[in-house]
Enzyme design. Structure first.
Site, PDB file in Angstrom:
ATOM      1  N   GLU A   4      -9.614  -1.576   7.613  1.00  0.00           N
ATOM      2  CA  GLU A   4      -8.712  -1.899   8.710  1.00  0.00           C
ATOM      3  C   GLU A   4      -9.491  -2.325   9.939  1.00  0.00           C
ATOM      4  O   GLU A   4      -9.092  -3.183  10.686  1.00  0.00           O
ATOM      5  CB  GLU A   4      -7.916  -0.641   9.073  1.00  0.00           C
ATOM      6  CG  GLU A   4      -6.521  -0.632   8.544  1.00  0.00           C
ATOM      7  CD  GLU A   4      -5.734   0.522   9.110  1.00  0.00           C
ATOM      8  OE1 GLU A   4      -6.234   1.651   9.054  1.00  0.00           O
ATOM      9  OE2 GLU A   4      -4.614   0.270   9.577  1.00  0.00           O
ATOM     10  N   GLN A  50       0.855  -1.182   0.000  1.00  0.00           N
ATOM     11  CA  GLN A  50       0.000   0.000   0.000  1.00  0.00           C
ATOM     12  C   GLN A  50       0.889   1.229   0.000  1.00  0.00           C
ATOM     13  O   GLN A  50       1.668   1.437   0.935  1.00  0.00           O
ATOM     14  CB  GLN A  50      -0.838  -0.079   1.274  1.00  0.00           C
ATOM     15  CG  GLN A  50      -1.832   1.005   1.455  1.00  0.00           C
ATOM     16  CD  GLN A  50      -2.134   1.168   2.930  1.00  0.00           C
ATOM     17  OE1 GLN A  50      -1.680   0.400   3.770  1.00  0.00           O
ATOM     18  NE2 GLN A  50      -2.890   2.173   3.251  1.00  0.00           N
ATOM     19  N   SER A  71       5.376  -1.247   3.877  1.00  0.00           N
ATOM     20  CA  SER A  71       5.714  -2.587   4.373  1.00  0.00           C
ATOM     21  C   SER A  71       5.748  -3.549   3.189  1.00  0.00           C
ATOM     22  O   SER A  71       4.827  -3.577   2.384  1.00  0.00           O
ATOM     23  CB  SER A  71       4.661  -3.105   5.349  1.00  0.00           C
ATOM     24  OG  SER A  71       4.371  -2.150   6.308  1.00  0.00           O
ATOM     25  N   SER A  88      -1.516   6.732  14.254  1.00  0.00           N
ATOM     26  CA  SER A  88      -0.775   6.941  15.511  1.00  0.00           C
ATOM     27  C   SER A  88      -1.767   7.013  16.675  1.00  0.00           C
ATOM     28  O   SER A  88      -2.972   7.190  16.484  1.00  0.00           O
ATOM     29  CB  SER A  88       0.015   8.246  15.430  1.00  0.00           C
ATOM     30  OG  SER A  88      -0.898   9.337  15.404  1.00  0.00           O
ATOM     31  N   SER A 105       1.663   6.577   2.617  1.00  0.00           N
ATOM     32  CA  SER A 105       2.435   7.585   3.368  1.00  0.00           C
ATOM     33  C   SER A 105       3.586   8.155   2.553  1.00  0.00           C
ATOM     34  O   SER A 105       4.151   7.477   1.702  1.00  0.00           O
ATOM     35  CB  SER A 105       3.021   6.965   4.641  1.00  0.00           C
ATOM     36  OG  SER A 105       2.006   6.628   5.524  1.00  0.00           O
ATOM     37  N   GLU A 134      -2.330   9.343  18.550  1.00  0.00           N
ATOM     38  CA  GLU A 134      -3.042  10.630  18.547  1.00  0.00           C
ATOM     39  C   GLU A 134      -4.167  10.636  17.514  1.00  0.00           C
ATOM     40  O   GLU A 134      -5.248  11.178  17.763  1.00  0.00           O
ATOM     41  CB  GLU A 134      -2.046  11.762  18.256  1.00  0.00           C
ATOM     42  CG  GLU A 134      -1.048  12.000  19.394  1.00  0.00           C
ATOM     43  CD  GLU A 134      -0.054  10.864  19.599  1.00  0.00           C
ATOM     44  OE1 GLU A 134       0.319  10.196  18.605  1.00  0.00           O
ATOM     45  OE2 GLU A 134       0.341  10.612  20.753  1.00  0.00           O
TER      46      GLU A 134
END
Lengths: 379, 418
Positions: free
Chosen positions: B256, B135, B173, B381, B138, B383
């Site tokens: 997810e 994927q 990944s 994350s 990012s 947050e």
């Protein structure tokens, strides 16, 4: 697998929530908090009329004979509403002691009165500051007469009946502790109100000076029975804490949506959002652990000691966390007498100590996990 | 309120248990169970070969991507049957981690947005593990702020309708082992940031792709940087409309959360076992009251996650769709794992500094300590997860955004002048 309450149980929950919204608004809690009444008698009578006080008591003793899952639901709603009534003392504890260890005559004499709210029961264990261990039990029964002081006793001023843990053998051991039923109307009973951090639930000091005491269960087995009943009551108390935690979280969320500062809703600041998210996490973990406790309680599972301690530790953490941060979200207004935040803060800290403090339950949880680990794998 | 299977569930459980017993690579069981943290544990053979072999066998029997439709290579089973399978697969499940991104995120996106012909071409080999996906989301300057990505897709000048890709992705990944990638790009920098994105899939063997492994803080290299220099993608490999990429990406991210009930590791069972064996002043560590207090705190978090998962499965079995409330899994597990690792090292005293074979428990806690910071960042994350809970579960307002309605090219990129 089904880790949820049934549709009928959810209907009961809705019914209780509506009943308590009507009969137990914050003004009812404050009336007991600020006044002389030991509890809200009309509210307690109303709960008895709904039948829920006897949910887990067999029909032969005036109950509904449903089961303890219904008590879990009742407990959550009482905790949410901060209901100023002696359900924990009289139902989770006194009635459960009678069911666990009472003779036929004792059960017939008291259970119908407890579930109809005609009488209130309580459990008198602690005598001084610090952990309650067998060694700390120094009230004595000799020749059928009880002598000593118990403090604090929840609902001790209002109760008609007390289950009392007392020493029948000298020394420090658990084997010398027995349980007794004491009619608090008897001569030689002296009761005094004692102030406490949550006056919406009253505490008392009771002095017994040669009071007639009737054995409950076999002599020397008192400590064992106490552990068993406290495990059951801990699950119910965890549900009260889960209900309180949820409400404190909602109050914080609602205030964060309503309150403006720096030209925006304070709930749009991450400092506030993340605090509320963490409260949600604690409350959710506690609810899930309480459901595990409810399953173990209702199924009378061998792992009840682990499940009860898990539910209790998690619920204590969650209610304290949500109640203290609810005040924080409210800022200065949260520290006023007029806002209800302190009612939840008080209750969360009182419930954290009722039935044993957090560190006692942490200790017990790890000890029980260790035993479970050493035993052959359970299903 | 019970943990019992229905008769149908029990029958399915018995069937898959028997199949696993007859077909699993049992010669790997010991090393899979001994797996150090964050690896499949296979050392006696090539772990990629072992993973692909097990995946192919499962796919042939319908036990790969259990809840996907059969026409795309799945098993056509219910969500509950998928949960039962994952409970029964035990140590062999870690062999499937190679395919996690593909099955959990890329596959569902392809299923929602690709043409029928593409789905029939792409999904079956993804299920069977013959083709691995990654994927490409990012970027160095857009992690949590995904919509700030800058990799460009521009129409080729030759009039072919192809797209030309230039830019850089990061934290990908398994890029080095992947056959296909799901790629989000910027197609119109004159539109506000969320409005000018477009999604594609592409062969990872395309000319102009360069993959560089990133050496991580813990010394491993599971993530990559992927550079794109004039990489050509046919327009037919676009997923969704031009500039609809943000909406497409939400399908990926939503999926997810569907992977519930699998249980993220917290380190608690390992720490508990360690405390049974370790000693303080000649007494088992577990008898120390400070140790007990810490253990109890971690125990109720691990247990709370376990039963939260079971409540989610219960809801799923009643036909409810899992929602953002499942964000708590990784939020709680990630920080708990970091704390349990630190506490285990503390109990080891100065020897807690040692790693590998010389360390207690073969260095498992040291490996956890060094890997766990990543768990709190990857895939949302701590947050971002708190924001999701606050905004989408509790209904609190979103952040006030200074970048949402201005053209992307006008958004500042430097925090302060040199």
């Amino acid at each position: 697998m089904n880790l949820d309450f049934s549709d009928d149980q959810k209907l009961l929950k809705d019914q209780l929530r509506r009943f308590l919204a009507d009969r137990c608004p914050p003004a009812t809690v404050r009336a007991v908090l600020e006044g002389p009444a030991p509890f809200d008698r009309p509210l307690y009578q109303g709960l008895a009329e709904l039948g829920v006080l006897g949910a887990a008591v067999p029909e032969a003793y005036g109950g509904l004979g449903l089961g303890r899952l219904e008590l879990c639901i009742l407990a959550e709603e009482l905790g949410r509403a901060l209901a100023p009534v002696p359900v924990s003392s009289s139902i989770y504890l006194a009635a459960e002691f009678l069911l666990a260890a009472g003779s036929e005559a004792q059960k017939s004499a008291w259970l119908p009165k407890l579930v109809s709210a005609e009488a209130v029961g309580t459990f008198a264990l602690a005598e001084r500051a610090g952990r309650v261990t067998p060694k700390a039990i120094q009230c004595r029964v000799e020749g059928g007469r009880l002598r000593g002081v118990k403090v604090p006793v929840a609902d001790g001023e209002a109760a008609d009946l007390a289950v009392v843990a007392a020493r029948t053998e000298p020394g420090d051991g658990a084997g010398g502790v027995s349980l007794f039923l004491v009619d608090l109307g008897s001569s030689g009973v002296k009761r005094e109100a004692v102030d406490n951090i949550d006056p919406s639930r009253k505490q008392a000091k009771i002095t017994f000076d040669g009071v007639a005491a009737e054995p409950l269960g076999a002599a020397g087995e008192g400590w064992e029975i106490v552990r068993k009943v406290i495990d059951r009551a801990a699950v119910l108390m965890a549900f009260e804490q889960v209900g309180g935690a949820d409400r404190a979280l909602e109050m914080g969320r609602d205030y964060a949506l309503d309150r403006m500062a720096f030209g925006r809703q304070i709930g749009s600041f991450q400092g506030i959002k993340h605090m509320l998210a963490d409260m949600y996490v604690s409350a959710t973990l506690a609810r899930s652990n309480a459901y595990y406790g409810a399953w173990a309680l209702a199924a009378e599972a061998a792992e009840l000691p682990v499940a009860a301690a898990t539910a209790r530790v998690s619920a204590t953490q969650a209610f304290q966390h949500c109640a203290k941060n609810n005040i924080q979200v409210h800022g200065g207004m949260g520290f006023t007498w007029a806002f209800d935040c302190h009612l939840y803060y008080r209750r969360s800290n009182a419930l954290a100590l009722a039935l044993g403090s957090l560190s006692e339950w942490e200790d017990r949880l790890v000890e029980q996990l260790r035993r479970q680990n050493a035993a052959p794998a359970a299903a | 309120m019970n943990f019992d299977d229905t008769p149908e569930e029990a029958a399915f459980r018995a069937k898959v248990r028997a199949w696993i017993d007859a077909n699993a690579p049992k010669h790997l069981e010991t090393e899979l169970r001994r797996a150090a943290f964050a690896s499949s544990g296979v050392v006696s053979e090539d772990p990629v070969v072992a993973s692909k072999a097990w995946q192919k066998k499962k796919a042939a029997a319908g036990y790969a991507c259990l809840n996907w439709p059969k026409e795309y290579g799945g098993g056509g089973f219910s969500p509950i049957e998928r949960v039962i399978w994952s409970q029964e697969e035990g140590p062999y499940a870690s062999l499937s981690s190679l395919f996690g991104i593909g099955h959990g995120m890329c596959g569902p996106t392809v299923m929602t947005w690709a043409s029928e012909e593409q789905k029939r071409r792409l999904l079956p080999p993804l299920v069977s593990g013959e083709e691995v996906w990654c994927q490409l989301f990012s970027e160095p300057a857009s992690g949590s702020d995904l919509a700030g990505l800058r990799t460009r897709a521009e129409k080729a000048a030759d009039g072919s309708g192809d797209w030309i890709i230039n830019g850089q992705k990061i934290w990908t990944s398994g890029a080095h082992r992947s056959d296909w990638g799901l790629l989000i790009t910027r197609t119109d920098p004159d539109l506000p940031k969320h409005k000018g994105l477009t999604m594609f899939f592409l062969s990872m063997k395309s000319p102009g792709i360069e993959i560089r492994p990133i050496k991580q803080a813990n010394g491993d290299a599971n993530f990559n940087e992927v550079y794109f220099t004039d990489v050509r993608i046919p327009d037919a490999q676009r997923l969704g409309a031009v500039n609809q990429g943000w909406e497409v990406s939400l399908t990926t991210l939503m999926n997810e959360r569907l992977s519930i009930g699998s249980g993220m590791p917290t380190g608690f069972p390992e720490l508990f076992n360690f405390c049974l064996e370790a000693e303080i002043d000649g007494r088992p560590a577990i008898e120390d009251s400070r140790v007990r207090s810490r253990l109890a705190t971690y125990a109720v978090r691990a247990s709370g996650l376990k039963y939260t998962g079971m409540r989610a499965i219960t809801a799923l079995s009643k036909g409810q769709i899992p929602g953002p409330e499942n964000s708590i899994g990784k939020l709680v597990a990630g920080s708990t794992m970091q704390e349990t690792a630190m506490f285990a090292l503390e109990l080891q005293g100065e020897a807690g500094m040692l790693t590998g074979a010389a360390a207690e428990f073969a260095g498992r806690f040291q490996a956890m300590l060094l890997r766990s910071p990543a768990t709190r960042i990857e895939g949302g994350s701590d947050e971002i997860l708190r924001n999701i809970i606050a905004e989408r579960v509790l209904g609190l307002p979103g952040d006030i955004r200074v970048d949402k309605s201005v053209p992307f090219r006008d958004i500042p990129t430097r925090g302060r002048a040199d």
